[in-house]
Design an enzyme around this catalytic site. Structure first.
Site, PDB file in Angstrom:
ATOM      1  N   LYS A 111       0.844  -1.209   0.000  1.00 37.58           N
ATOM      2  CA  LYS A 111       0.000   0.000   0.000  1.00 37.58           C
ATOM      3  C   LYS A 111       0.872   1.250   0.000  1.00 37.58           C
ATOM      4  CE  LYS A 111      -4.265  -1.690   1.605  1.00 37.58           C
ATOM      5  NZ  LYS A 111      -5.451  -1.952   1.819  1.00 37.58           N
ATOM      6  N   LYS A 193      -4.404 -10.836  -6.943  1.00 30.05           N
ATOM      7  CA  LYS A 193      -5.334 -11.637  -6.144  1.00 30.05           C
ATOM      8  C   LYS A 193      -6.777 -11.200  -6.408  1.00 30.05           C
ATOM      9  CE  LYS A 193      -6.265 -10.714  -1.742  1.00 30.05           C
ATOM     10  NZ  LYS A 193      -6.728 -10.863  -0.347  1.00 30.05           N
ATOM     11  N   LYS A 196     -11.946  -8.115  -2.862  1.00 24.60           N
ATOM     12  CA  LYS A 196     -13.194  -7.338  -2.726  1.00 24.60           C
ATOM     13  C   LYS A 196     -13.027  -5.940  -3.274  1.00 24.60           C
ATOM     14  CE  LYS A 196     -13.969  -9.104   1.868  1.00 24.60           C
ATOM     15  NZ  LYS A 196     -12.607  -9.006   2.407  1.00 24.60           N
TER      16      LYS A 196
HETATM   17  P1  ATP Z   1      -9.430  -7.931   0.211  1.00 24.47           P
HETATM   18  O1  ATP Z   1     -10.384  -8.728  -0.587  1.00 24.47           O
HETATM   19  O2  ATP Z   1      -9.917  -6.561   0.476  1.00 24.47           O
HETATM   20  O3  ATP Z   1      -8.060  -8.035  -0.355  1.00 24.47           O
HETATM   21  P2  ATP Z   1      -9.207 -10.106   1.965  1.00 24.47           P
HETATM   22  O4  ATP Z   1     -10.233 -10.834   1.204  1.00 24.47           O
HETATM   23  O5  ATP Z   1      -7.819 -10.567   1.862  1.00 24.47           O
HETATM   24  O6  ATP Z   1      -9.343  -8.581   1.657  1.00 24.47           O
HETATM   25  P3  ATP Z   1     -10.518 -11.071   4.279  1.00 24.47           P
HETATM   26  O7  ATP Z   1     -11.873 -10.948   3.761  1.00 24.47           O
HETATM   27  O8  ATP Z   1     -10.358 -10.843   5.718  1.00 24.47           O
HETATM   28  O9  ATP Z   1      -9.560 -10.098   3.507  1.00 24.47           O
HETATM   29  O10 ATP Z   1      -9.943 -12.481   3.936  1.00 24.47           O
HETATM   30  C1  ATP Z   1     -10.487 -13.581   4.599  1.00 24.47           C
HETATM   31  C2  ATP Z   1      -9.746 -14.819   4.238  1.00 24.47           C
HETATM   32  O11 ATP Z   1      -9.924 -15.087   2.844  1.00 24.47           O
HETATM   33  C3  ATP Z   1      -8.247 -14.727   4.491  1.00 24.47           C
HETATM   34  O12 ATP Z   1      -7.835 -15.945   5.062  1.00 24.47           O
HETATM   35  C4  ATP Z   1      -7.680 -14.549   3.121  1.00 24.47           C
HETATM   36  O13 ATP Z   1      -6.380 -15.093   3.039  1.00 24.47           O
HETATM   37  C5  ATP Z   1      -8.664 -15.355   2.255  1.00 24.47           C
HETATM   38  N1  ATP Z   1      -8.667 -14.852   0.891  1.00 24.47           N
HETATM   39  C6  ATP Z   1      -8.986 -13.593   0.486  1.00 24.47           C
HETATM   40  N2  ATP Z   1      -8.884 -13.464  -0.855  1.00 24.47           N
HETATM   41  C7  ATP Z   1      -8.490 -14.682  -1.312  1.00 24.47           C
HETATM   42  C8  ATP Z   1      -8.199 -15.204  -2.612  1.00 24.47           C
HETATM   43  N3  ATP Z   1      -8.291 -14.438  -3.700  1.00 24.47           N
HETATM   44  N4  ATP Z   1      -7.827 -16.503  -2.717  1.00 24.47           N
HETATM   45  C9  ATP Z   1      -7.751 -17.285  -1.615  1.00 24.47           C
HETATM   46  N5  ATP Z   1      -7.983 -16.861  -0.364  1.00 24.47           N
HETATM   47  C10 ATP Z   1      -8.354 -15.579  -0.202  1.00 24.47           C
END
Ligand code: ATP
Ligand code: LTN
Length: 328
Positions: A111, A193, A196
């Protein structure tokens, strides 16, 4: 019974990446382990959230936990702020975390490198709160997607430091990430990745997306011009991502699926992936609607917070005593 703990921060609607990388594992493990699954609402506000939207996202996330099959009779499901010990231990652990360690966290570094403005102290220190989330409960395992492994490693370092300085207090948790599906990539840019906060809406499938919309996103997913279906993550990352998504949802491997589709066209594979994804979304959304209609969320959270609190307050009391914060 071994204990497993994890959290999700619903800064938006939950995604297929959240489901494949995290949520479905909580469900798989709930018979074998004591599962503690919470909604990390304090982590959400490390970046500004519109209050009305945040409230909706929090409620939806609980409903999706339940819709995915988490059973409140087996698992402990709660909202982080309903157990105030998280924030209290988070502050204490921040006093046992070095700036150098926080500076090395890639999520924050990325970031900074992107030149994002107005990054807050809350965001910078959030790994300390995450360490508290975990260490309050002495879990054996923390199932997370790949991006969170570094934070679990830091949690172990903080725990070991505290144990050495005082006496054994915290169990050192193991991060647990699956071989398949630990990092689902964006459909529009397979080098990033699925997230959201994806700037391109087409790259991310939300669990509450209309299945027709999800299908469209899959049919438009970025692939390559090799024209051959192989499970080659390096050379064909977009295609591999699609194979990985379908494989995770149907209990097979990207390699086996690639073999099944070898000689066929990309369009055919995409159609199959869309079918698998839409069938998961359909049943998830059906249960989601039932859960909202049944109004069970508040009761589930209340019961979960009571169970969690019974564990957390003891640990915080032990820590406060060891540190010397108590005068009695
Ligand atoms: P953001 O989507 O804003 O990057 P995030 O999805 O990483 O945030 P969380 O919603 O807290 O944040 O993630 C919850 C869990 O989902 C964590 O264990 C994270 O590692 C997993 N996760 C999130 N995105 C992925 C992905 N694209 N593939 C696999 N696991 C994921
Ligand atoms: N930091 C994680 C969410 C999270 C978490 C946790 C995961 C907060 N506390 C404890 C596992 C254990 C994230 O941003 N995805």
């Amino acid at each position: 019974m071994k204990r497993m703990l994890s959290g999700i921060k619903p800064t938006g609607s939950l995604t297929l990446g959240n489901y494949i990388g995290a949520l479905r594992h909580f469900v798989e493990y709930q018979d074998e382990y004591e599962v503690i699954a919470f909604i990390a609402n304090l982590h959400c506000i490390t970046v500004y959230q519109e209050p009305k939207e945040l409230r909706k996202n929090l409620k939806d996330a609980v409903a999706l936990y339940l819709a995915a099959g988490l059973d409140p009779q087996k698992a402990t499901i709660f909202l982080q702020t309903d157990v105030p010990e998280h924030a209290q231990l988070g502050y204490i652990l921040a006093c046992y975390t070095y700036l150098g360690e926080l500076n090395r966290m890639t999520q924050f570094k990325d970031k900074m490198a992107k030149g994002e403005q107005n990054l807050t102290a809350g965001l910078y220190s959030y790994p300390c709160l995450m360490a508290a989330d975990i260490l309050l409960y002495d879990p054996d395992y923390v199932p997370v997607g790949d991006d969170q492994k570094q934070h679990v490693e830091l949690t172990r370092d903080i725990a070991a430091r505290f144990n050495n300085k005082y006496s054994p207090t915290f169990k050192l948790p193991e991060p647990l990430s699956a071989k398949v599906g630990a990092r689902i990539m964006s459909l529009s840019d397979p080098s990033r990745k699925m997230s959201k906060s994806d700037p391109s809406n087409n790259g991310c499938i939300y669990l509450l997306d209309d299945p027709a919309v999800a299908k469209n996103k899959i049919m438009r997913a970025v692939t390559d011009s090799y024209g051959e279906i192989r499970a080659d993550k390096e050379k064909q990352p977009g295609l591999y991502n699609l194979l990985e998504i379908a494989a995770s949802l149907s209990d097979t491997t990207p390699e086996a699926l690639a073999l099944e589709f070898s000689g066929k066209g990309y369009g055919e594979l995409k159609k199959y992936v869309a079918e698998v994804v839409c069938s998961s979304l359909n049943s998830l959304q059906e249960r989601y609607r039932e859960i909202l209609a049944n109004n069970v969320i508040e009761d589930v959270l209340k019961e979960g917070a009571e169970k969690a609190h019974r564990i957390a307050y003891k640990k915080l009391a032990t820590v406060s005593r060891k540190v010397g914060l108590e005068i009695r």
